[in-house]
Design an enzyme around this catalytic site. Structure first.
Site, mmCIF file in Angstrom:
data_model
loop_
_atom_site.group_PDB
_atom_site.id
_atom_site.type_symbol
_atom_site.label_atom_id
_atom_site.label_comp_id
_atom_site.label_asym_id
_atom_site.label_seq_id
_atom_site.Cartn_x
_atom_site.Cartn_y
_atom_site.Cartn_z
ATOM 1 N N ASN A 105 23.449 21.308 26.811
ATOM 2 C CA ASN A 105 22.871 22.330 26.133
ATOM 3 C C ASN A 105 22.210 23.319 26.998
ATOM 4 O O ASN A 105 21.780 24.351 26.272
ATOM 5 C CB ASN A 105 22.164 21.828 24.875
ATOM 6 C CG ASN A 105 22.994 21.393 23.936
ATOM 7 O OD1 ASN A 105 23.559 22.252 22.840
ATOM 8 N ND2 ASN A 105 23.116 19.992 23.748
ATOM 9 N N HIS A 122 21.324 25.180 20.405
ATOM 10 C CA HIS A 122 21.894 24.077 19.609
ATOM 11 C C HIS A 122 22.603 24.838 18.270
ATOM 12 O O HIS A 122 23.176 24.586 17.706
ATOM 13 C CB HIS A 122 20.569 23.214 19.028
ATOM 14 C CG HIS A 122 19.940 22.227 19.699
ATOM 15 N ND1 HIS A 122 19.086 21.364 19.652
ATOM 16 C CD2 HIS A 122 20.573 22.027 21.141
ATOM 17 C CE1 HIS A 122 18.901 20.513 20.464
ATOM 18 N NE2 HIS A 122 19.711 20.917 21.579
ATOM 19 N N THR A 138 22.123 14.531 24.444
ATOM 20 C CA THR A 138 21.105 13.651 23.735
ATOM 21 C C THR A 138 21.998 13.794 22.353
ATOM 22 O O THR A 138 22.128 14.577 21.652
ATOM 23 C CB THR A 138 19.925 14.180 23.194
ATOM 24 O OG1 THR A 138 19.044 14.375 24.376
ATOM 25 C CG2 THR A 138 19.123 13.085 22.600
ATOM 26 N N ARG A 166 23.019 13.757 18.619
ATOM 27 C CA ARG A 166 22.006 14.456 17.746
ATOM 28 C C ARG A 166 23.050 14.677 16.274
ATOM 29 O O ARG A 166 24.095 14.890 16.330
ATOM 30 C CB ARG A 166 21.412 15.690 17.948
ATOM 31 C CG ARG A 166 22.346 17.005 18.403
ATOM 32 C CD ARG A 166 21.364 18.167 18.371
ATOM 33 N NE ARG A 166 22.012 19.479 18.040
ATOM 34 C CZ ARG A 166 22.758 19.949 18.895
ATOM 35 N NH1 ARG A 166 23.065 19.896 20.115
ATOM 36 N NH2 ARG A 166 23.456 21.242 18.187
ATOM 37 N N GLY A 194 13.520 15.046 27.957
ATOM 38 C CA GLY A 194 12.830 15.635 26.775
ATOM 39 C C GLY A 194 11.514 16.085 27.469
ATOM 40 O O GLY A 194 11.367 15.976 28.635
ATOM 41 N N GLU A 220 7.827 15.223 36.134
ATOM 42 C CA GLU A 220 8.088 16.338 35.948
ATOM 43 C C GLU A 220 6.611 17.278 35.850
ATOM 44 O O GLU A 220 6.592 18.402 36.060
ATOM 45 C CB GLU A 220 8.686 16.806 34.605
ATOM 46 C CG GLU A 220 10.092 16.559 34.704
ATOM 47 C CD GLU A 220 11.074 16.995 33.628
ATOM 48 O OE1 GLU A 220 11.448 18.142 33.430
ATOM 49 O OE2 GLU A 220 11.308 16.047 32.731
ATOM 50 N N ASP A 228 20.614 21.162 36.822
ATOM 51 C CA ASP A 228 19.740 20.887 35.721
ATOM 52 C C ASP A 228 20.553 21.512 34.511
ATOM 53 O O ASP A 228 20.798 20.991 33.536
ATOM 54 C CB ASP A 228 18.281 21.169 35.916
ATOM 55 C CG ASP A 228 17.515 20.686 35.005
ATOM 56 O OD1 ASP A 228 17.879 19.334 34.551
ATOM 57 O OD2 ASP A 228 16.091 20.922 34.826
ATOM 58 N N ASP A 229 19.974 23.175 34.434
ATOM 59 C CA ASP A 229 20.604 23.819 33.357
ATOM 60 C C ASP A 229 21.013 25.246 33.830
ATOM 61 O O ASP A 229 20.222 26.058 33.841
ATOM 62 C CB ASP A 229 19.394 24.271 32.460
ATOM 63 C CG ASP A 229 18.806 22.716 31.913
ATOM 64 O OD1 ASP A 229 19.280 22.358 31.024
ATOM 65 O OD2 ASP A 229 17.700 22.326 32.142
HETATM 66 ZN ZN ZN Z 1 16.794 17.476 33.562
#
Ligand code: ZN
Length: 306
Positions: free
Chosen positions: A18, A58, A91, A93, A161, A189, A235-236
């Site tokens: 996501n 989402h 994750t 959901r 998260g 993090e 990562d994203d």
């Molecule tokens: Zn990550």
């Protein structure tokens, strides 16, 4: 060097589904332009705000069809960036028209349909640390169920998260390990020495981020010196508006690496993957063949034509 980073076969071990959606995908599935802009500019966002940005994604993955198509698209985009092996994580959901099981089944179907001779794709299912212990136990049941059904696809479990919230429950990950899941963990993090010690004591198979490890525990700065043990991930890629090639280029510039060293990072990264030995052999062979075919380029710093 940009061309080299782009053509180099790469291994991506830390990509959140996501967080990896492109502008086109968000647009296609009805996200508003200002939301897309906000999602794409998360580099400038604080840790407090960044987790809200995933709510935008989402919206785009809230139905089975959209989730399926978004996943296929993410895999296509990694393949076109010459990523030959991808571990995608998400994750499980629930949504209005989708149970948690259907969410996982849809992602697995997209993975299986997208695999080609260009890219091999595996799944890591994440536990959200913000969830209560009981919720985490329920998610673990789902993860184990799909690990049993698709042992070649579901390879690992992750703890992710908002690091300022929730907790790491060791027994959940011990049970995951007993069920033959590899364990990845978002670690340090933020500065949280007590949790880092608990995680180190558990010995996850891989750490993610690891940016605030105290020097007393072989800190983050010392880890950087061992760059060959690091993996370079996106990562994203959607949230940070990047590609894996771009991240390789940043590391190359920061550490003044040569082409052969970049190739070695791909090779080493593969050794830390959760792939089966059989799959690792196939991919190692692919990387070696590529090196042989491009040996002139690797050995000559100014040889740029590929
Ligand atoms: Zn990550």
């Amino acid at each position: 060097m940009e061309t080299f980073c782009s053509k180099l076969p790469k291994i991506e071990l830390h990509a959140h589904l996501n967080g990896s959606l492109s502008r086109e995908t968000l647009k296609k599935f009805g996200c508003a332009d200002n939301d897309i802009l906000e999602y794409n500019q998360a580099k400038q966002t604080t840790l407090d705000q960044v987790f809200d940005i995933f709510k935008i994604a989402h919206q785009a993955t809230s139905t089975k069809q959209n989730l399926y198509e978004s996943t296929v698209k993410v895999i296509e985009e990694f393949a076109s960036d010459n990523v030959i092996y991808l571990e995608l994580r998400t994750t499980p959901r629930k949504e209005a028209d989708m149970t948690e099981d259907e969410y996982v089944e849809t992602v697995i179907k997209a993975l299986l349909d997208s695999e080609s001779s260009d890219i091999m794709v595996k799944l890591i299912l994440s536990i959200d640390r913000r969830h209560t212990y009981d919720q985490q136990v329920e998610t673990l049941k789902t993860i184990i169920k799909y690990k049993k059904l698709y042992p070649d696809v579901v390879r690992g479990i992750d703890l992710s998260g908002d690091p300022t919230k929730g907790a790491f429950f060791r027994d959940i990950f011990e049970k995951a390990r007993r069920n033959e899941l590899f364990v990845a963990m978002h670690c340090a993090e933020i500065k949280n020495d007590a949790e880092v010690m608990e995680m180190f004591d558990f010995k996850p198979d891989r750490l993610g981020h690891a940016t605030f490890i105290h020097p007393d525990f072989q800190g983050s700065a010392e880890l950087w010196e061992l760059y060959t043990k690091l993996q370079i991930p996106t990562d994203d890629k959607g949230v940070f508006d990047t590609t894996l090639s771009n991240e390789f280029r940043i590391v190359q510039q920061t550490f003044s690496l040569n082409k052969e060293e970049l190739w070695k990072i791909s090779k080493n990264t593969l050794s830390y993957s959760f792939a089966t030995d059989r799959d690792k052999n196939v991919l190692n062979e692919k990387l070696d063949k590529w090196k042989l075919a491009n040996i002139k380029i690797l050995k000559h710093p100014y040889y740029i034509c590929l």
